[in-house]
Write an enzyme that holds these catalytic residues in place. Structure first.
Site, PDB file in Angstrom:
ATOM      1  N   THR A  18       0.788  -1.240   0.000  1.00 46.09           N
ATOM      2  CA  THR A  18       0.000   0.000   0.000  1.00 46.09           C
ATOM      3  C   THR A  18       0.816   1.285   0.000  1.00 46.09           C
ATOM      4  O   THR A  18       0.260   2.355  -0.243  1.00 46.09           O
ATOM      5  CB  THR A  18      -0.910   0.034   1.245  1.00 46.09           C
ATOM      6  OG1 THR A  18      -0.096  -0.094   2.432  1.00 46.09           O
ATOM      7  CG2 THR A  18      -1.927  -1.092   1.217  1.00 46.09           C
ATOM      8  N   PHE A  49       1.148   3.956   9.350  1.00 43.57           N
ATOM      9  CA  PHE A  49       1.389   4.980   8.333  1.00 43.57           C
ATOM     10  C   PHE A  49       1.839   4.380   7.004  1.00 43.57           C
ATOM     11  O   PHE A  49       2.421   5.063   6.166  1.00 43.57           O
ATOM     12  CB  PHE A  49       2.456   5.960   8.835  1.00 43.57           C
ATOM     13  CG  PHE A  49       3.627   5.287   9.518  1.00 43.57           C
ATOM     14  CD1 PHE A  49       4.686   4.802   8.789  1.00 43.57           C
ATOM     15  CD2 PHE A  49       3.645   5.138  10.898  1.00 43.57           C
ATOM     16  CE1 PHE A  49       5.756   4.175   9.399  1.00 43.57           C
ATOM     17  CE2 PHE A  49       4.711   4.516  11.528  1.00 43.57           C
ATOM     18  CZ  PHE A  49       5.772   4.022  10.783  1.00 43.57           C
ATOM     19  N   TYR A  50       1.553   3.105   6.771  1.00 42.75           N
ATOM     20  CA  TYR A  50       1.980   2.433   5.550  1.00 42.75           C
ATOM     21  C   TYR A  50       0.948   2.566   4.430  1.00 42.75           C
ATOM     22  O   TYR A  50       0.470   1.569   3.882  1.00 42.75           O
ATOM     23  CB  TYR A  50       2.226   0.951   5.820  1.00 42.75           C
ATOM     24  CG  TYR A  50       3.560   0.617   6.451  1.00 42.75           C
ATOM     25  CD1 TYR A  50       4.495   1.612   6.727  1.00 42.75           C
ATOM     26  CD2 TYR A  50       3.894  -0.694   6.761  1.00 42.75           C
ATOM     27  CE1 TYR A  50       5.707   1.305   7.306  1.00 42.75           C
ATOM     28  CE2 TYR A  50       5.111  -1.012   7.340  1.00 42.75           C
ATOM     29  CZ  TYR A  50       6.014  -0.011   7.614  1.00 42.75           C
ATOM     30  OH  TYR A  50       7.215  -0.326   8.185  1.00 42.75           O
ATOM     31  N   GLY A  51       0.614   3.782   4.080  1.00 40.83           N
ATOM     32  CA  GLY A  51      -0.345   3.951   3.008  1.00 40.83           C
ATOM     33  C   GLY A  51      -0.181   5.239   2.240  1.00 40.83           C
ATOM     34  O   GLY A  51       0.202   6.266   2.811  1.00 40.83           O
TER      35      GLY A  51
END
Length: 350
Positions: A18, A49-51
């Site tokens: 993502t 916060f991996y998007g």
């Protein structure tokens, strides 16, 4: 790892699903995730916060997966990094900050999957680590998280944190081209304290797989060494998309690429002789560095996940490990792990 769930020797990094301009379709992502579980890669690594563009897209992907396959939830040990202010994207280890992170993560995950391990993605230089760990220990007591971890921290920080509450895991970048943890005391400290080491980017962000090759192409008929050297060192990494984050990192810059690709060439030749892929060799090497080390390669296809998982079957001999170390000693990696801007922002190894 101190948990009621036994995890496989190789984990699974989910960031690449993502954190890129084009999201991985659910059908493809779910197939890769299923393969990870089926091949024993049961330590899954995510981040609040991996998007892109929405920071929580990775968590939302996980929710959709576990909603569809609820029977898989108790089989997976889920680690999620937080400890960041999602508005400023800067470290926040305050009591209020980490509680907000955990509550947000739980909300996005939904009721099907628990949060097994919470890590602060970076050390907040404004908040004493003791304050952060004390706040996380309270969240453990409340049953919101099961274990506490750290990420990108120094040996001193690990010891200070451990004095407040047991630390289950420390996540660091560790690979054939990032061996800093061997000399800064982090690996030694984790081994001494019985802490698992989660090795992220064990494939050098794809560099160690040997698949980024277009940059090295030049006319085979050119015999002028000056021409070859100029072409070799000034080429751009053409295999990387224009918007790929790696184009911003020092080690992927033209002035460093030509030098660093020598490491890949020699390791690829070693892997071919060994009868495995360069990626499998890189993972087998990380595994050989300690029983407490879990590499978490990322992949968006089930085929690549399966390939990575087979590295667990490779046992490197003392002679082979010595040969690989000799290659590392001869080829000095050029460039920092990130770049000056990111290094300054996140204060790596705080």
């Amino acid at each position: 790892m101190a948990s009621s769930l036994s995890v496989g020797k190789i984990g699974f990094g989910l960031m690449g699903m993502t954190w890129r301009a084009v999201q991985t379709p659910d059908e493809q992502a779910f197939a890769a995730m299923k393969t990870a579980l089926e091949t024993g890669c049961t330590f899954w690594d995510s981040g609040e916060f991996y998007g892109t563009p929405e920071p929580t897209l990775n968590l939302d992907l996980l929710k959709r997966y576990f909603d569809k396959y609820p029977q898989d939830a108790p089989k997976i040990f889920l680690s999620v990094k937080g400890g960041m202010n999602l508005q400023t994207f800067s470290p926040d280890g305050s009591e209020e900050g980490v509680r907000k992170n955990v509550e947000n993560i739980l909300q996005h995950l939904g009721p099907t999957k628990k949060l097994d391990l919470f890590q602060c993605g970076r050390v907040d230089q404004k908040t004493p680590i003791e304050t952060t760990i004390k706040a996380l220990a309270q969240l453990v007591k409340e049953g919101k998280i099961s274990h506490i971890g750290l990420s990108e921290c120094s040996a001193e920080t690990i010891r200070r944190a451990y004095a407040v509450h047991p630390i289950t895991a420390v996540e660091i970048e560790y690979s054939l081209w990032s061996t800093e943890a061997e000399t800064n005391g982090v690996l030694e400290t984790c081994k001494e304290l019985g802490i698992s080491v989660i090795a992220y980017s064990p494939l050098g962000r794809g560099f160690l797989t040997g698949e980024l090759k277009k940059v090295r192409t030049f006319s085979s008929s050119a015999e002028d060494s000056a021409y070859i050297t100029k072409t070799f060192l000034s080429s751009q990494p053409e295999d990387l998309p224009e918007n790929d984050l790696r184009r911003r990192f020092d080690r992927f810059q033209p002035e460093n690429w030509g030098n660093n690709i020598q490491l890949v060439d020699q390791l690829s030749a070693f892997a071919k002789k060994r009868g495995c892929t360069p990626a499998q060799l890189a993972l087998a090497w990380v595994l050989a560095q300690g029983d407490n080390i879990i590499p978490i390669p990322g992949a968006t296809s089930k085929e690549r996940v399966a390939e990575n998982a087979k590295a667990n079957e490779i046992q490197l001999s003392k002679e082979e490990l010595a040969g690989i170390r000799d290659i590392l000693n001869k080829v000095e990696v050029k460039g920092g792990r990130y770049n000056k801007q990111l290094d300054a922002k996140f204060t790596l190894w705080g």
